[in-house]
Design a protein around this motif. Structure first.
Motif, short mmCIF file in Angstrom:
data_model
loop_
_atom_site.label_atom_id
_atom_site.label_comp_id
_atom_site.label_asym_id
_atom_site.label_seq_id
_atom_site.Cartn_x
_atom_site.Cartn_y
_atom_site.Cartn_z
N ARG A 13 -16.90 75.24 -14.45
CA ARG A 13 -17.42 74.07 -15.42
C ARG A 13 -16.59 73.72 -16.44
NH1 ARG A 13 -19.97 72.53 -19.61
NH2 ARG A 13 -22.02 71.31 -19.41
N ARG A 14 -15.78 74.75 -17.17
CA ARG A 14 -14.86 74.52 -18.18
C ARG A 14 -13.60 73.72 -17.64
NH1 ARG A 14 -15.98 79.70 -19.87
NH2 ARG A 14 -14.26 80.38 -18.96
N THR A 15 -13.20 74.10 -16.46
CA THR A 15 -12.11 73.31 -15.89
C THR A 15 -12.46 71.84 -15.51
OG1 THR A 15 -11.23 75.36 -14.92
CG2 THR A 15 -10.48 73.56 -14.13
N LEU A 16 -13.65 71.77 -14.97
CA LEU A 16 -14.10 70.33 -14.56
C LEU A 16 -14.32 69.54 -15.74
CD1 LEU A 16 -16.57 71.14 -11.61
CD2 LEU A 16 -14.59 69.71 -11.64
N ARG A 34 -20.80 67.84 -9.99
CA ARG A 34 -20.71 69.08 -9.84
C ARG A 34 -20.84 69.92 -11.04
NH1 ARG A 34 -21.09 73.65 -7.21
NH2 ARG A 34 -19.74 75.23 -7.53
N ILE A 35 -20.60 69.21 -12.38
CA ILE A 35 -21.08 69.91 -13.79
C ILE A 35 -22.35 70.03 -13.49
CG2 ILE A 35 -21.06 69.71 -16.09
CD1 ILE A 35 -18.20 68.51 -15.80
N ILE A 42 -26.26 77.92 -13.28
CA ILE A 42 -26.40 78.93 -14.16
C ILE A 42 -27.70 79.14 -14.68
CG2 ILE A 42 -25.35 79.10 -16.48
CD1 ILE A 42 -22.81 77.72 -15.80
N ALA A 43 -28.38 78.05 -15.05
CA ALA A 43 -29.94 78.25 -15.33
C ALA A 43 -30.77 79.18 -14.47
CB ALA A 43 -30.38 76.96 -15.71
N GLU A 44 -30.45 78.64 -13.05
CA GLU A 44 -31.28 79.65 -12.23
C GLU A 44 -30.66 81.21 -12.13
OE1 GLU A 44 -30.79 77.84 -8.35
OE2 GLU A 44 -32.11 76.25 -8.97
N HIS A 45 -29.42 81.55 -12.51
CA HIS A 45 -29.00 82.75 -12.33
C HIS A 45 -29.43 83.62 -13.72
CE1 HIS A 45 -26.22 85.76 -11.19
NE2 HIS A 45 -25.89 85.96 -12.32
N LYS A 46 -29.38 82.68 -14.66
CA LYS A 46 -29.89 83.48 -16.06
C LYS A 46 -31.29 83.69 -16.06
CE LYS A 46 -25.94 81.93 -18.92
NZ LYS A 46 -25.87 81.26 -20.18
N ALA A 47 -32.07 82.96 -15.34
CA ALA A 47 -33.60 83.08 -15.21
C ALA A 47 -33.91 84.29 -14.33
CB ALA A 47 -34.21 82.04 -14.65
N LYS A 48 -32.93 84.57 -13.41
CA LYS A 48 -33.14 85.87 -12.45
C LYS A 48 -32.88 87.11 -13.24
CE LYS A 48 -31.72 83.90 -8.16
NZ LYS A 48 -30.82 83.79 -7.25
N ALA A 49 -32.11 87.02 -14.16
CA ALA A 49 -31.69 88.24 -14.87
C ALA A 49 -32.63 88.68 -16.03
CB ALA A 49 -30.34 88.06 -15.63
#
Length: 49
Positions: A13-16, A34-35, A42-49
């Motif tokens: 994301r930072r690169t793009l 893509r961003i 990222i939001a989905e992944h953080k919601a799982k954790a």
């Protein structure tokens, strides 16, 4: 343990984002879409954790 998946997404994301800023790309380009997709992942992944 480090979350490598999250780190990879954030790095991509930072690169793009840097590329988009340098080139002044509008919102409807594949890079900007893509961003948005990475933000969603990222939001989905953080919601799982």
């Amino acid at each position: 343990m480090a979350d490598l998946y999250l780190k990879r997404l954030e790095s991509e994301r930072r690169t793009l984002w840097a590329t988009c800023r340098l080139k002044g790309l509008p919102k409807d380009t594949p890079e900007r879409m893509r961003i948005a997709e990475i933000d969603r992942l990222i939001a989905e992944h953080k919601a799982k954790a």
